[in-house]
Write an enzyme that holds these catalytic residues in place. Structure first.
Site, PDB file in Angstrom:
ATOM      1  N   GLY A   1       6.562   5.343  -8.813  1.00 51.25           N
ATOM      2  CA  GLY A   1       6.982   3.606  -8.615  1.00 51.25           C
ATOM      3  C   GLY A   1       6.315   2.424  -8.833  1.00 51.25           C
ATOM      4  N   HIS A   2       4.938   1.745  -7.610  1.00 56.59           N
ATOM      5  CA  HIS A   2       4.151   1.357  -8.240  1.00 56.59           C
ATOM      6  C   HIS A   2       3.267   1.451  -9.591  1.00 56.59           C
ATOM      7  CE1 HIS A   2       4.323   1.391  -3.847  1.00 56.59           C
ATOM      8  NE2 HIS A   2       4.173   0.448  -3.624  1.00 56.59           N
TER       9      HIS A   2
ATOM     10  N   LEU B   1      11.795   6.982  -5.425  1.00 58.05           N
ATOM     11  CA  LEU B   1      10.354   6.973  -5.170  1.00 58.05           C
ATOM     12  C   LEU B   1      10.438   5.958  -3.717  1.00 58.05           C
ATOM     13  CD1 LEU B   1       8.128   7.874  -8.077  1.00 58.05           C
ATOM     14  CD2 LEU B   1       8.346   8.872  -6.197  1.00 58.05           C
TER      15      LEU B   1
ATOM     16  N   GLY C   1       0.950  -1.393   0.112  1.00 60.32           N
ATOM     17  CA  GLY C   1      -0.204  -0.537  -0.006  1.00 60.32           C
ATOM     18  C   GLY C   1       0.777   1.504  -0.160  1.00 60.32           C
TER      19      GLY C   1
ATOM     20  N   VAL D   1      12.362   3.916 -10.102  1.00 64.78           N
ATOM     21  CA  VAL D   1      11.721   5.283 -10.273  1.00 64.78           C
ATOM     22  C   VAL D   1      11.298   6.703  -9.827  1.00 64.78           C
ATOM     23  CG1 VAL D   1       9.209   7.062 -10.815  1.00 64.78           C
ATOM     24  CG2 VAL D   1       9.679   4.116 -11.430  1.00 64.78           C
TER      25      VAL D   1
END
Length: 282
Positions: free
Chosen positions: A36-37, A184, A31, A176
Site C-alpha cells: 500500500g505504501h 493492507l 514505517g 490496496v
C-alpha cells in the site's frame, strides 16, 4: 537513494533540488511499509522529480501507549522496499529531532476530527496534525500522498492544509487490498494466518452491504453490517458510521449527501488488533 536523519540536512538537500526547478513529492509514513505504501511512493515518483518518504513512528498520535509499543518496527526492510521504488530521500528522524520540546499546539476541525476515530481515540488527530505539519514545514512539498484506507485522516489533513494556508496538493490514493479483500495495513503483520482469514470478512460484509441500499434505510444497513460482523467469531465492531464523505457528519437518509461513505473499525483476534476500513456507497 539518500537516508537523512536531520531536518537541517534534509532542507539543504531539497534546497539544491529546488534550485534546479525540481518538483518535490512527499509520502509520510510510520514505517512497517507494505505494498500500500509502495503504491503511494510509485505514484509520487511518477508525478514528481524528487520523492521524499518519511519513516517516523509518531508518539503524539497514540492515545494508548500499549498500541505504540506493539506497533511493528521494520526500518531495514522499509529501506530495502523504498530503494526499488524511485525514492530519492528517506527521512528517518529521531523523536528528539521532531520534538525538541513538547508540541502544545491544538488543532480542532469539528466535526471532521471529532467523530469516529476522533471520538474513540481522543487526541489522535491532534497528534496527526502536529507531526504532519512539522513534516510539511521540513519538506515543503508540491504534493503529498496519502492512502484512502485512512479515509478520515485525509479529510482532517485537508482541513489543516486549508487552515494553515499550505500550498500543497493532497493526493489521495486507492486502498490496496490482499486477494482476500483485506485492506493492507502495517497492523496486519500482527495477525496470525487464521486471524487474517477472519479479518477478510470485514470488507466482504461492507461490499455486500451496497446491495441493500435500494431497499433499506441508512440505519438498517448500518445495523446489518454490525450484526453480521459481530456474528463472526474473532471479530468485534467498535463502530460503524455511515457519513457524508466530505464533512464526515452522520447521514440519516441516502439522499442526505451526494458522497456517502461507511467507515468501520473492528477488533480482530485474541490480542486484539484494531483494523479500519471503509466502503463508498455513492
Amino acid at each position: 537513494m539518500k537516508i537523512i536523519n536531520t531536518i537541517s540536512e534534509l532542507q539543504r538537500e531539497l534546497q539544491v533540488e529546488r534550485r534546479h526547478g525540481h518538483s518535490i513529492g512527499f509520502v509520510p509514513t510510520m514505517g512497517a511499509l507494505h505494498n500500500g505504501h509502495a503504491s503511494l511512493v510509485t505514484r509520487s515518483a511518477h508525478d514528481n522529480d524528487v520523492t521524499v518518504v518519511s519513516v517516523f513512528l509518531n508518539p503524539t498520535q497514540f492515545n494508548d501507549k500499549r498500541d505504540l509499543e506493539k506497533y511493528p518496527r521494520t526500518q531495514e526492510a522499509d529501506c530495502r522496499l523504498l530503494s526499488g521504488l524511485g525514492t530519492s530521500i528517506v527521512f528517518i528522524p529521531s523523536v528528539e529531532e521532531m520534538y525538541p520540546e513538547p508540541d502544545t499546539r491544538v488543532f480542532s476541525y469539528p466535526p471532521t476530527d471529532s467523530v469516529m476515530e476522533g471520538a474513540f481515540r481522543p487526541g489522535h488527530f491532534n497528534g496527526v496534525c502536529q507531526i504532519v505539519s512539522k513534516l510539511f514545514d521540513a519538506v515543503r512539498p508540491l504534493r503529498a500522498y496519502f492512502g484512502e484506507k485512512d479515509f478520515q485522516q485525509i479529510a482532517v489533513i485537508r482541513r489543516m492544509v486549508a487552515d494553515l494556508h499550505y500550498n500543497i496538493e493532497i493526493v489521495p490514493c486507492p486502498v490496496v487490498r490482499e486477494s482476500s479483500g483485506l485492506a493492507l495495513s502495517s497492523r496486519n503483520t500482527l495477525l496470525t494466518d487464521h486471524e487474517r482469514d477472519i479479518a477478510a470478512n470485514i470488507y466482504r460484509v461492507l461490499a455486500a452491504s451496497k446491495a441493500k441500499v435500494a431497499s433499506s434505510t441508512v440505519e438498517q444497513v448500518r445495523q446489518s453490517v454490525i450484526k453480521e460482523i459481530n456474528g463472526i467469531e474473532g471479530l468485534r465492531v467498535e463502530y460503524y458510521s455511515i457519513v457524508d464523505g466530505d464533512t464526515l457528519a452522520d447521514v440519516h437518509t441516502w439522499a442526505s449527501a451526494h458522497h456517502i461513505v461507511g467507515c468501520i473499525t473492528v477488533f480482530c483476534g485474541k490480542t486484539p488488533i484494531r483494523l479500519i476500513d471503509h466502503i463508498k456507497y455513492f
